[in-house]
Write a protein that holds these residues in place. Structure first.
Motif, PDB file in Angstrom:
ATOM      1  N   HIS A   1       0.820  -1.212   0.000  1.00 53.58           N
ATOM      2  CA  HIS A   1       0.000   0.000   0.000  1.00 53.58           C
ATOM      3  C   HIS A   1       0.857   1.265   0.000  1.00 53.58           C
ATOM      4  O   HIS A   1       0.522   2.250  -0.664  1.00 53.58           O
ATOM      5  N   GLU A   2       1.981   1.212   0.708  1.00 53.84           N
ATOM      6  CA  GLU A   2       2.917   2.350   0.668  1.00 53.84           C
ATOM      7  C   GLU A   2       3.412   2.581  -0.760  1.00 53.84           C
ATOM      8  O   GLU A   2       3.492   3.718  -1.237  1.00 53.84           O
TER       9      GLU A   2
ATOM     10  N   THR B   1       0.871   4.238  -3.053  1.00 50.53           N
ATOM     11  CA  THR B   1       0.613   5.675  -2.889  1.00 50.53           C
ATOM     12  C   THR B   1       1.501   6.525  -3.801  1.00 50.53           C
ATOM     13  O   THR B   1       1.207   7.692  -4.046  1.00 50.53           O
TER      14      THR B   1
ATOM     15  N   PHE C   1      11.851   1.503   0.604  1.00 50.61           N
ATOM     16  CA  PHE C   1      10.861   0.775   1.395  1.00 50.61           C
ATOM     17  C   PHE C   1      11.567  -0.394   2.060  1.00 50.61           C
ATOM     18  O   PHE C   1      12.343  -1.093   1.408  1.00 50.61           O
TER      19      PHE C   1
END
Ligand code: IMP
Ligand code: MG
Length: 182
Positions: free
Chosen positions: A28-29, A32, A148
């Motif tokens: 989900h990061e 975005t 990430f």
């Protein structure tokens, strides 16, 4: 929890459940960022299980990446970095003007990822980011940090979930560390 395989004691560091939850959050990061024409490049071999789970989580997060593989070798045998990176298999996809996400198991000295990042950037990618399952802080020798990261990992030799010690233990469904024999 701890298991013993071939006389090696392996203690669980991150369980299957914990990994699954973290990967969903990572996907989900990544989503975005709204990547364009996304190419995901797992760096083999150690990242293969992480990548398989992450790209399925990316689908759940609404992304539809292309996937191509690069195989680099920096470790050879044993548990210490040799410092030299070899390309054993290169991607076939064009990266020109694309957002590229490298996936790797561990960022330790950073030499492996820095090498891959420079190579792909030099071919004209629009952006080159990286997602690693584990960051091992304090060991960086190359000028790179992950965009990430799943977990910040203690300074232990870890195995499982794709990662090996002298070609063993990739099949474990969790990340564990090998308890040194006393
Ligand atoms: P770097 O180039 O030093 O960042 O090396 C990272 C690579 O070394 C990872 O992709 C792994 O393949 C390997 N590696 C580093 N630490 C470990 C570990 O604790 N267990 C298994 N492989 C490791
Ligand atoms: Mg690796």
């Amino acid at each position: 929890m701890s298991i013993t395989i071939d006389g090696h004691q392996i203690d669980v560091l991150y369980s299957e459940d914990v990994i699954r939850g973290r990967i969903s959050a990572l996907a989900h990061e990544i989503a975005t960022l709204k990547p364009q024409n996304l190419l995901v490049v797992p760096v083999l071999k150690g990242s293969f299980i992480f990548a398989a789970d992450l790209i399925r989580a990316m689908h759940q997060a609404g992304l539809s990446p292309e996937v191509d593989f690069m195989m680099l070798s920096s470790y050879r045998k044993g548990t210490t970095s040799s410092g030299q990176v070899d390309v054993l298999r290169d991607i076939e996809a064009s990266v020109k003007d694309r957002d590229v996400l490298l996936i790797d198991d561990i960022l330790e000295s950073g030499r492996t990822l820095a090498y891959a990042k420079d190579l792909i950037a030099a071919r004209g990618a629009r952006s080159v980011r990286s997602c690693v399952l584990l960051d091992k802080p304090g060991k960086l020798a190359a000028n790179i940090k992950s965009d990430f990261a799943g977990f910040s990992c203690p300074d232990k030799f870890v195995v499982g979930y794709g990662m090996d010690m002298a070609h063993q233990f990739r099949e474990l469904p969790f990340v564990g560390f090998v308890v040194p024999k006393s």
